[in-house]
Design a protein around this motif. Structure first.
Motif, mmCIF file in Angstrom:
data_model
loop_
_atom_site.group_PDB
_atom_site.id
_atom_site.type_symbol
_atom_site.label_atom_id
_atom_site.label_comp_id
_atom_site.label_asym_id
_atom_site.label_seq_id
_atom_site.Cartn_x
_atom_site.Cartn_y
_atom_site.Cartn_z
ATOM 1 N N TYR A 1 17.647 58.094 47.866
ATOM 2 C CA TYR A 1 18.231 57.618 46.607
ATOM 3 C C TYR A 1 17.595 56.315 46.144
ATOM 4 C CZ TYR A 1 21.636 61.338 46.320
ATOM 5 O OH TYR A 1 22.220 62.567 46.184
ATOM 6 N N HIS A 2 16.806 55.694 46.997
ATOM 7 C CA HIS A 2 16.035 54.527 46.562
ATOM 8 C C HIS A 2 15.021 54.950 45.490
ATOM 9 C CE1 HIS A 2 17.432 51.448 49.366
ATOM 10 N NE2 HIS A 2 17.449 52.376 50.313
ATOM 11 N N MET A 3 14.487 56.148 45.592
ATOM 12 C CA MET A 3 13.512 56.611 44.610
ATOM 13 C C MET A 3 14.162 56.936 43.270
ATOM 14 S SD MET A 3 10.682 58.862 46.682
ATOM 15 C CE MET A 3 11.829 60.125 47.249
ATOM 16 N N ARG A 4 15.496 57.028 43.255
ATOM 17 C CA ARG A 4 16.232 57.258 42.007
ATOM 18 C C ARG A 4 16.775 55.943 41.444
ATOM 19 N NH1 ARG A 4 19.827 62.713 43.320
ATOM 20 N NH2 ARG A 4 18.256 63.772 44.589
ATOM 21 N N ASN A 5 16.461 54.850 42.116
ATOM 22 C CA ASN A 5 16.983 53.533 41.745
ATOM 23 C C ASN A 5 18.515 53.530 41.768
ATOM 24 O OD1 ASN A 5 16.471 50.804 41.113
ATOM 25 N ND2 ASN A 5 16.858 51.151 38.941
ATOM 26 N N ASN A 6 19.056 54.165 42.797
ATOM 27 C CA ASN A 6 20.506 54.274 42.912
ATOM 28 C C ASN A 6 21.016 53.707 44.233
ATOM 29 O OD1 ASN A 6 22.945 56.703 43.554
ATOM 30 N ND2 ASN A 6 23.088 55.314 41.821
ATOM 31 N N ALA A 7 20.107 53.154 45.053
ATOM 32 C CA ALA A 7 20.482 52.701 46.391
ATOM 33 C C ALA A 7 20.069 51.250 46.608
ATOM 34 C CB ALA A 7 19.844 53.593 47.452
ATOM 35 N N ASN B 1 20.583 53.404 36.586
ATOM 36 C CA ASN B 1 21.037 54.024 37.837
ATOM 37 C C ASN B 1 21.529 53.006 38.855
ATOM 38 O OD1 ASN B 1 20.099 56.280 36.548
ATOM 39 N ND2 ASN B 1 18.480 56.747 38.014
ATOM 40 N N ILE B 2 20.960 51.794 38.830
ATOM 41 C CA ILE B 2 21.301 50.815 39.858
ATOM 42 C C ILE B 2 22.549 50.018 39.508
ATOM 43 C CG2 ILE B 2 19.954 48.863 38.962
ATOM 44 C CD1 ILE B 2 20.320 50.017 42.669
ATOM 45 N N SER B 3 23.000 50.076 38.278
ATOM 46 C CA SER B 3 24.099 49.204 37.841
ATOM 47 C C SER B 3 25.376 49.436 38.643
ATOM 48 C CB SER B 3 24.361 49.370 36.343
ATOM 49 O OG SER B 3 24.695 50.704 36.028
ATOM 50 N N SER B 4 25.758 50.690 38.854
ATOM 51 C CA SER B 4 27.007 50.969 39.579
ATOM 52 C C SER B 4 26.917 50.514 41.034
ATOM 53 C CB SER B 4 27.348 52.461 39.506
ATOM 54 O OG SER B 4 26.286 53.246 40.026
ATOM 55 N N THR B 5 25.755 50.696 41.651
ATOM 56 C CA THR B 5 25.578 50.292 43.050
ATOM 57 C C THR B 5 25.609 48.773 43.191
ATOM 58 O OG1 THR B 5 24.225 52.269 43.420
ATOM 59 C CG2 THR B 5 24.113 50.543 45.087
ATOM 60 N N LEU B 6 24.973 48.071 42.263
ATOM 61 C CA LEU B 6 25.006 46.606 42.294
ATOM 62 C C LEU B 6 26.424 46.086 42.107
ATOM 63 C CD1 LEU B 6 21.789 45.669 40.282
ATOM 64 C CD2 LEU B 6 22.241 45.146 42.688
ATOM 65 N N ARG B 7 27.190 46.736 41.251
ATOM 66 C CA ARG B 7 28.572 46.289 41.032
ATOM 67 C C ARG B 7 29.426 46.515 42.274
ATOM 68 N NH1 ARG B 7 27.813 48.330 35.325
ATOM 69 N NH2 ARG B 7 27.756 46.438 34.047
ATOM 70 N N VAL B 8 29.177 47.618 42.982
ATOM 71 C CA VAL B 8 29.895 47.863 44.243
ATOM 72 C C VAL B 8 29.547 46.780 45.251
ATOM 73 C CG1 VAL B 8 30.073 49.405 46.242
ATOM 74 C CG2 VAL B 8 30.143 50.354 43.928
ATOM 75 N N ALA B 9 28.271 46.476 45.402
ATOM 76 C CA ALA B 9 27.838 45.449 46.360
ATOM 77 C C ALA B 9 28.385 44.076 45.986
ATOM 78 C CB ALA B 9 26.313 45.413 46.433
#
Length: 203
Positions: free
Chosen positions: A150-156, A108-116
């Motif tokens: 969304y932090h609880m979904r590991n997406n933020a 879940n976190i991969s797309s957000t990390l790539r954006v950052a």
């Protein structure tokens, strides 16, 4: 007529056996973790990722820390350090310690990390720190997070760049408007929030 066993004696013996079992389990777990750490020291002495992970982190979560670190490392982020991503998972608020996310949430976190990571490149500014990634439900409550965070979904991700949060958030929204991602961008006094929830939200 045979005498009946004393129920208090039976309960005491049962409790003692239960405590003994828990002690054995803890000793065996600690021994297994120590043996794994020793084997990693020997077989991967040249592995810079393993050598960079604080032993205190490994003592808390064992091998899961290394496996998650490897997962983040394999994303090949150019400007976000793996240790910076891991660090917030060991924060403590009151008596509640945050945790590594369940393995089912790692992706879940991969797309957000790539954006950052891309944002850092566009800004041409270094990442100063990552203040929050995954939060367990109990830790999220302790820090005053929203009940559907969304932090609880590991997406933020809450992240600091070497520039003002206002400027970083403005550039993130510009990237989003160009279709680079769909998600939330929040502007705070010391950091910005980014997530890839699939629809656009600003605050």
């Amino acid at each position: 007529m045979p005498s009946e066993p004393n129920s208090n004696s039976f309960n005491s013996e049962e409790l003692a056996m239960s405590n003994l079992g828990r002690r054995k389990f803890m000793i065996m777990s600690s021994t297994a973790t120590a043996a794994w750490m020793l084997s990693m020291d020997r077989s991967e002495a040249a592995n810079s990722l393993f050598n960079r992970i604080p032993r205190e982190w490994l003592k808390v979560h064992g091998r899961q820390v290394y496996d998650y670190a490897r997962y983040i490392e394999n994303l090949r982020l150019r400007r976000i350090d793996t240790m910076a991503v891991l660090k917030p998972h060991f924060n403590v608020r009151g008596k509640v310690r945050n945790i590594i996310p369940p393995k089912s949430m790692w992706r879940n976190i991969s797309s957000t990390l790539r954006v950052a990571d891309k944002l850092s490149q566009v800004l041409r500014k270094d990442v100063k720190g990552v203040t929050s990634v995954y939060r367990s439900p109990s830790y999220n409550r302790m820090v005053g997070g929203k009940s559907r965070s969304y932090h609880m979904r590991n997406n933020a991700l809450d992240i600091q760049f070497d520039c003002s949060p206002y400027h970083a958030a403005r550039v993130a929204r510009s990237m989003r408007n160009r279709g680079y991602f769909r998600g939330g961008v929040g502007d705070y006094s010391g950091f910005i929030h980014i997530d890839t929830r699939g629809h656009n939200v600003d605050w």
